[in-house]
Write a protein that holds these residues in place. Structure first.
Motif, PDB file in Angstrom:
ATOM      1  N   UNK A  59       7.901  13.500   4.092  1.00  0.00           N
ATOM      2  CA  UNK A  59       8.406  12.193   4.514  1.00  0.00           C
ATOM      3  C   UNK A  59       8.967  11.474   3.303  1.00  0.00           C
ATOM      4  N   UNK A  60      10.221  11.031   3.410  1.00  0.00           N
ATOM      5  CA  UNK A  60      10.859  10.294   2.314  1.00  0.00           C
ATOM      6  C   UNK A  60      10.357   8.853   2.306  1.00  0.00           C
ATOM      7  N   UNK A  61      10.134   8.276   1.115  1.00  0.00           N
ATOM      8  CA  UNK A  61       9.648   6.891   1.039  1.00  0.00           C
ATOM      9  C   UNK A  61      10.591   5.885   1.708  1.00  0.00           C
ATOM     10  N   UNK A  62      11.891   6.120   1.648  1.00  0.00           N
ATOM     11  CA  UNK A  62      12.844   5.207   2.291  1.00  0.00           C
ATOM     12  C   UNK A  62      12.653   5.226   3.799  1.00  0.00           C
ATOM     13  N   UNK A  63      12.374   6.389   4.336  1.00  0.00           N
ATOM     14  CA  UNK A  63      12.153   6.529   5.768  1.00  0.00           C
ATOM     15  C   UNK A  63      10.899   5.776   6.186  1.00  0.00           C
ATOM     16  N   UNK A  64       9.882   5.839   5.351  1.00  0.00           N
ATOM     17  CA  UNK A  64       8.631   5.140   5.655  1.00  0.00           C
ATOM     18  C   UNK A  64       8.877   3.641   5.728  1.00  0.00           C
ATOM     19  N   UNK A 117       0.836  -1.203   0.000  1.00  0.00           N
ATOM     20  CA  UNK A 117       0.000   0.000   0.000  1.00  0.00           C
ATOM     21  C   UNK A 117       0.873   1.255   0.000  1.00  0.00           C
ATOM     22  N   UNK A 118       1.987   1.198   0.739  1.00  0.00           N
ATOM     23  CA  UNK A 118       2.870   2.366   0.814  1.00  0.00           C
ATOM     24  C   UNK A 118       3.697   2.543  -0.452  1.00  0.00           C
ATOM     25  N   UNK A 145       0.172   7.323  -2.767  1.00  0.00           N
ATOM     26  CA  UNK A 145       0.541   7.366  -1.349  1.00  0.00           C
ATOM     27  C   UNK A 145       1.914   8.003  -1.191  1.00  0.00           C
ATOM     28  N   UNK A 146       2.845   7.640  -2.058  1.00  0.00           N
ATOM     29  CA  UNK A 146       4.183   8.224  -1.961  1.00  0.00           C
ATOM     30  C   UNK A 146       4.156   9.727  -2.241  1.00  0.00           C
ATOM     31  N   UNK A 147       3.341  10.160  -3.187  1.00  0.00           N
ATOM     32  CA  UNK A 147       3.225  11.594  -3.461  1.00  0.00           C
ATOM     33  C   UNK A 147       2.662  12.334  -2.255  1.00  0.00           C
ATOM     34  N   UNK A 148       1.661  11.740  -1.616  1.00  0.00           N
ATOM     35  CA  UNK A 148       1.076  12.371  -0.434  1.00  0.00           C
ATOM     36  C   UNK A 148       2.089  12.442   0.707  1.00  0.00           C
ATOM     37  N   UNK A 149       2.858  11.371   0.902  1.00  0.00           N
ATOM     38  CA  UNK A 149       3.876  11.377   1.948  1.00  0.00           C
ATOM     39  C   UNK A 149       4.967  12.398   1.643  1.00  0.00           C
ATOM     40  N   UNK A 202      -6.381   8.906   2.220  1.00  0.00           N
ATOM     41  CA  UNK A 202      -5.842  10.117   2.842  1.00  0.00           C
ATOM     42  C   UNK A 202      -5.845   9.967   4.353  1.00  0.00           C
ATOM     43  N   UNK A 203      -6.873   9.363   4.897  1.00  0.00           N
ATOM     44  CA  UNK A 203      -6.928   9.117   6.342  1.00  0.00           C
ATOM     45  C   UNK A 203      -5.816   8.184   6.792  1.00  0.00           C
ATOM     46  N   UNK A 204      -5.516   7.190   5.969  1.00  0.00           N
ATOM     47  CA  UNK A 204      -4.435   6.257   6.298  1.00  0.00           C
ATOM     48  C   UNK A 204      -3.094   6.977   6.293  1.00  0.00           C
ATOM     49  N   UNK A 205      -2.915   7.858   5.334  1.00  0.00           N
ATOM     50  CA  UNK A 205      -1.662   8.600   5.249  1.00  0.00           C
ATOM     51  C   UNK A 205      -1.521   9.528   6.449  1.00  0.00           C
ATOM     52  N   UNK A 206      -2.600  10.165   6.826  1.00  0.00           N
ATOM     53  CA  UNK A 206      -2.565  11.035   8.006  1.00  0.00           C
ATOM     54  C   UNK A 206      -2.277  10.201   9.254  1.00  0.00           C
TER      55      UNK A 206
END
Length: 125
Positions: A63-68, A48-49, A54-58, A96-100
């Motif tokens: 937040x960097x995708x590697x950090x996630x 999902x990540x 999702x990566x654009x929203x992060x 969006x709720x999941x990302x938040x």
């Protein structure tokens, strides 16, 4: 001289061959199921990540995708299961709720000093 060297080699070989006893136990079915479920939950969250939206929203949240991915790897099985359950309970389009939610988890771990991702969060120590 050869006898002394041979005696030392034999003595070292004898001490090196001593092994400790090993125990074996049965693995129960619930243990296997729990292990497989936690692996499945991690894979589901990771996939999902990895989605572009999702990566654009992060990235827009800083937040960097590697950090996630590192953060997901450091989460416990219980935290992963809770997060997946909350994501699955959201209505369609509720990504969006999941990302938040993930962002809030990151801020909380920064606040307790477990990580240092956001410079605006000061750890409580």
């Amino acid at each position: 001289m050869k006898q002394k060297v041979f005696a030392w080699i034999a003595l070292l070989g004898f001490f090196g061959s001593i092994t400790l006893p090993v125990q074996a136990a049965m693995i129960s079915t619930p243990d296997i199921i729990q292990s497989e479920q936690s692996a499945y939950d991690r894979e589901q969250l990771s996939s999902m990540l990895e989605r572009d939206d999702v990566q654009q929203q992060l990235l827009s949240m800083g937040v960097a995708p590697e950090t996630v991915q590192d953060r997901v790897n450091s989460m416990t099985d219980f935290e992963i299961a809770q997060l997946n359950e909350q994501i699955n309970d959201m209505p369609a389009g509720g990504i969006l709720g999941a990302i938040v939610l993930i962002f809030v988890v990151f801020v909380i771990t920064d606040a307790i000093g477990a990580t240092d991702i956001f410079p605006f969060v000061r750890p409580v120590r």
